[in-house]
Design a protein around this motif. Structure first.
Motif, PDB file in Angstrom:
ATOM      1  N   LEU A 147       0.823  -1.205   0.000  1.00  0.00           N
ATOM      2  CA  LEU A 147       0.000   0.000   0.000  1.00  0.00           C
ATOM      3  C   LEU A 147       0.860   1.260   0.000  1.00  0.00           C
ATOM      4  CD1 LEU A 147      -2.973  -0.780   2.435  1.00  0.00           C
ATOM      5  CD2 LEU A 147      -3.000  -0.619  -0.052  1.00  0.00           C
ATOM      6  N   GLY A 148       1.975   1.230   0.745  1.00  0.00           N
ATOM      7  CA  GLY A 148       2.857   2.389   0.756  1.00  0.00           C
ATOM      8  C   GLY A 148       3.427   2.677  -0.619  1.00  0.00           C
ATOM      9  N   LEU A 149       3.838   1.631  -1.336  1.00  0.00           N
ATOM     10  CA  LEU A 149       4.365   1.808  -2.688  1.00  0.00           C
ATOM     11  C   LEU A 149       3.272   2.297  -3.635  1.00  0.00           C
ATOM     12  CD1 LEU A 149       6.607   1.541  -4.758  1.00  0.00           C
ATOM     13  CD2 LEU A 149       6.052  -0.895  -4.973  1.00  0.00           C
ATOM     14  N   LEU A 150       2.077   1.722  -3.520  1.00  0.00           N
ATOM     15  CA  LEU A 150       0.968   2.144  -4.385  1.00  0.00           C
ATOM     16  C   LEU A 150       0.609   3.608  -4.143  1.00  0.00           C
ATOM     17  CD1 LEU A 150      -1.233   1.397  -6.428  1.00  0.00           C
ATOM     18  CD2 LEU A 150      -2.666   0.656  -4.509  1.00  0.00           C
ATOM     19  N   LEU A 151       0.573   4.016  -2.878  1.00  0.00           N
ATOM     20  CA  LEU A 151       0.268   5.412  -2.562  1.00  0.00           C
ATOM     21  C   LEU A 151       1.371   6.349  -3.038  1.00  0.00           C
ATOM     22  CD1 LEU A 151      -1.212   5.006   1.036  1.00  0.00           C
ATOM     23  CD2 LEU A 151      -2.449   5.707  -1.022  1.00  0.00           C
ATOM     24  N   ALA A 152       2.629   5.909  -2.923  1.00  0.00           N
ATOM     25  CA  ALA A 152       3.742   6.733  -3.381  1.00  0.00           C
ATOM     26  C   ALA A 152       3.684   6.931  -4.889  1.00  0.00           C
ATOM     27  CB  ALA A 152       5.074   6.100  -2.978  1.00  0.00           C
ATOM     28  N   LEU A 153       3.318   5.891  -5.617  1.00  0.00           N
ATOM     29  CA  LEU A 153       3.183   6.017  -7.071  1.00  0.00           C
ATOM     30  C   LEU A 153       1.999   6.902  -7.448  1.00  0.00           C
ATOM     31  CD1 LEU A 153       3.846   2.291  -8.075  1.00  0.00           C
ATOM     32  CD2 LEU A 153       5.382   4.227  -8.483  1.00  0.00           C
ATOM     33  N   SER A 154       0.982   6.917  -6.610  1.00  0.00           N
ATOM     34  CA  SER A 154      -0.227   7.674  -6.923  1.00  0.00           C
ATOM     35  C   SER A 154      -0.165   9.122  -6.444  1.00  0.00           C
ATOM     36  CB  SER A 154      -1.457   6.995  -6.294  1.00  0.00           C
ATOM     37  OG  SER A 154      -1.582   5.659  -6.723  1.00  0.00           O
ATOM     38  N   PHE A 155       0.542   9.379  -5.343  1.00  0.00           N
ATOM     39  CA  PHE A 155       0.564  10.723  -4.736  1.00  0.00           C
ATOM     40  C   PHE A 155       1.993  11.191  -4.493  1.00  0.00           C
ATOM     41  CE2 PHE A 155      -3.346   8.591  -3.329  1.00  0.00           C
ATOM     42  CZ  PHE A 155      -4.304   9.467  -3.832  1.00  0.00           C
ATOM     43  N   GLY A 156       2.858  11.013  -5.464  1.00  0.00           N
ATOM     44  CA  GLY A 156       4.258  11.347  -5.283  1.00  0.00           C
ATOM     45  C   GLY A 156       4.695  12.662  -5.877  1.00  0.00           C
ATOM     46  N   SER A 157       3.776  13.417  -6.498  1.00  0.00           N
ATOM     47  CA  SER A 157       4.159  14.677  -7.138  1.00  0.00           C
ATOM     48  C   SER A 157       4.196  15.812  -6.126  1.00  0.00           C
ATOM     49  CB  SER A 157       3.184  15.005  -8.269  1.00  0.00           C
ATOM     50  OG  SER A 157       1.944  15.438  -7.734  1.00  0.00           O
ATOM     51  N   ASN A 158       4.537  17.007  -6.606  1.00  0.00           N
ATOM     52  CA  ASN A 158       4.619  18.184  -5.737  1.00  0.00           C
ATOM     53  C   ASN A 158       3.338  19.014  -5.738  1.00  0.00           C
ATOM     54  OD1 ASN A 158       7.261  17.878  -4.704  1.00  0.00           O
ATOM     55  ND2 ASN A 158       8.131  18.621  -6.632  1.00  0.00           N
ATOM     56  N   SER A 159       2.266  18.484  -6.281  1.00  0.00           N
ATOM     57  CA  SER A 159       1.013  19.242  -6.277  1.00  0.00           C
ATOM     58  C   SER A 159       0.483  19.385  -4.849  1.00  0.00           C
ATOM     59  CB  SER A 159      -0.029  18.536  -7.150  1.00  0.00           C
ATOM     60  OG  SER A 159      -0.430  17.308  -6.570  1.00  0.00           O
TER      61      SER A 159
ATOM     62  N   LEU B 291      -2.501  18.924  -3.723  1.00  0.00           N
ATOM     63  CA  LEU B 291      -3.347  17.797  -3.345  1.00  0.00           C
ATOM     64  C   LEU B 291      -2.509  16.620  -2.878  1.00  0.00           C
ATOM     65  CD1 LEU B 291      -6.049  16.331  -3.164  1.00  0.00           C
ATOM     66  CD2 LEU B 291      -5.822  15.753  -5.596  1.00  0.00           C
ATOM     67  N   HIS B 292      -1.473  16.277  -3.627  1.00  0.00           N
ATOM     68  CA  HIS B 292      -0.625  15.148  -3.259  1.00  0.00           C
ATOM     69  C   HIS B 292       0.133  15.423  -1.966  1.00  0.00           C
ATOM     70  CE1 HIS B 292      -0.452  13.115  -7.501  1.00  0.00           C
ATOM     71  NE2 HIS B 292      -1.681  13.359  -7.081  1.00  0.00           N
ATOM     72  N   GLN B 293       0.573  16.656  -1.758  1.00  0.00           N
ATOM     73  CA  GLN B 293       1.235  17.006  -0.509  1.00  0.00           C
ATOM     74  C   GLN B 293       0.280  16.861   0.675  1.00  0.00           C
ATOM     75  OE1 GLN B 293       2.812  20.943  -1.025  1.00  0.00           O
ATOM     76  NE2 GLN B 293       4.473  20.285  -2.375  1.00  0.00           N
ATOM     77  N   ALA B 294      -0.973  17.289   0.494  1.00  0.00           N
ATOM     78  CA  ALA B 294      -1.965  17.163   1.564  1.00  0.00           C
ATOM     79  C   ALA B 294      -2.254  15.700   1.876  1.00  0.00           C
ATOM     80  CB  ALA B 294      -3.252  17.891   1.172  1.00  0.00           C
ATOM     81  N   VAL B 295      -2.327  14.864   0.838  1.00  0.00           N
ATOM     82  CA  VAL B 295      -2.563  13.431   1.049  1.00  0.00           C
ATOM     83  C   VAL B 295      -1.413  12.810   1.817  1.00  0.00           C
ATOM     84  CG1 VAL B 295      -2.770  11.209  -0.122  1.00  0.00           C
ATOM     85  CG2 VAL B 295      -4.072  13.174  -0.948  1.00  0.00           C
ATOM     86  N   ARG B 296      -0.173  13.167   1.466  1.00  0.00           N
ATOM     87  CA  ARG B 296       0.991  12.607   2.170  1.00  0.00           C
ATOM     88  C   ARG B 296       1.003  13.048   3.629  1.00  0.00           C
ATOM     89  NH1 ARG B 296       3.737  13.962  -2.705  1.00  0.00           N
ATOM     90  NH2 ARG B 296       4.784  15.730  -1.717  1.00  0.00           N
TER      91      ARG B 296
END
Length: 292
Positions: free
Chosen positions: A83-95, A97-102
């Protein structure tokens, strides 16, 4: 000559080594010696050889604790890594939204501990006011005894364990992904490689050191789990929950050492745990591959 050239340096590091020897090396050596003695905290240790280890391996509760710990470790390690790898691939950008998810996923790693487990104890409460049972009642299901039924013990513990480490794994995987040179992906796209081919032939091979690190540290942490089962299922009469379904190696060690005051056998259990951790780490490095 050595003292004249490095005397000041030796004096600077001497306090660290003194404290490390006193609170690090000495307790380990003392524990190793106590594992071969009959020691109940009130009398002087009495040398008995391997009797503690023989008693430990003959104890059915030890094997129950070992089986529970292995099940918990395997479940949490595999699920949290995937799950950690899947989330990193899905929310790994600098946007944003992705920062908030992380940040949202990483909060449990910061706000964990007794308070978080207390919240989980309310969520999984067997009474009707527990959140999980409120959801079940809303869809017409009968309340479940999440903290009182042995069949629910491991799913609850695994859920709490994955929740507590998922954000940490996510952050580590994002860092590993960003260390992969972008030129590799650009060359692969020019050659017509699909996203799946890029994942298999670029991302995963270059992410192998991160996978090894996350897997090894996750296995070690899972094998030493203590306060989650202790706080969720510990009671005055037993620390193992219903039918010892929540009994882990560290809670077993705590029970024998600090409740029954059998410190010799508890030391033997600690060294068995240490040996298993070394063995698991070595096996993981062998299977996944040691990266330099």
């Amino acid at each position: 000559m050595i003292w004249r050239r490095h005397g000041r340096d030796i004096l600077l590091v001497a306090p660290f080594f003194a404290l490390f020897g006193l609170f690090g090396v000495w307790p380990v050596l003392r524990s190793a010696w106590l594992s071969f003695t009959d020691y109940h905290a009130t009398d002087a240790p009495n040398w008995i050889g391997l009797r503690n280890y023989a008693e430990l391996f003959a104890d059915e509760r030890f094997w129950t604790a070992l089986a529970n710990t292995a099940t918990y470790m395997a479940s949490v390690s595999v699920i949290a890594v995937l799950l950690g790898l899947l989330l990193a691939l899905s929310f790994g950008s600098n946007s944003r939204l992705h920062q908030a998810v992380r940040v949202a996923f990483f909060l449990p790693a910061v706000a964990g501990g007794v308070g978080a487990i207390s919240a989980w104890k309310w969520l999984a409460n067997s009474e009707a006011y527990g959140l999980f049972n409120s959801i079940r009642a809303a869809v017409g299901l009968e309340p479940a005894r999440f903290l009182g039924d042995p069949q629910w013990t491991m799913p609850v513990l695994v859920l709490v364990g994955v929740w507590s480490v998922l954000g940490y794994n996510l952050v580590i995987f994002v860092a590993g992904l960003r260390a992969i040179p972008e030129e590799l992906y650009q060359a692969a796209r020019l050659d017509g490689a699909s996203r799946w081919q890029q994942l298999l032939h670029i991302t995963l091979p270059n992410l192998r050191p991160t996978l090894v690190y996350v897997s090894v540290t996750g296995m070690i942490a899972s094998f030493q789990v203590f306060y989650e089962p202790y706080l969720l299922y510990g009671a005055v009469e037993t620390l193992g929950g219903p039918l010892d379904s929540a009994l882990m190696l560290v809670t077993y060690l705590f029970d024998r050492g600090f409740r029954q005051l059998d410190l010799g056998l508890a030391s033997a259990a600690a060294w068995v745990l240490t040996t298993l951790l070394f063995g698991l780490t070595w096996l993981n490095l062998k299977l996944v591959g040691r990266e330099r």
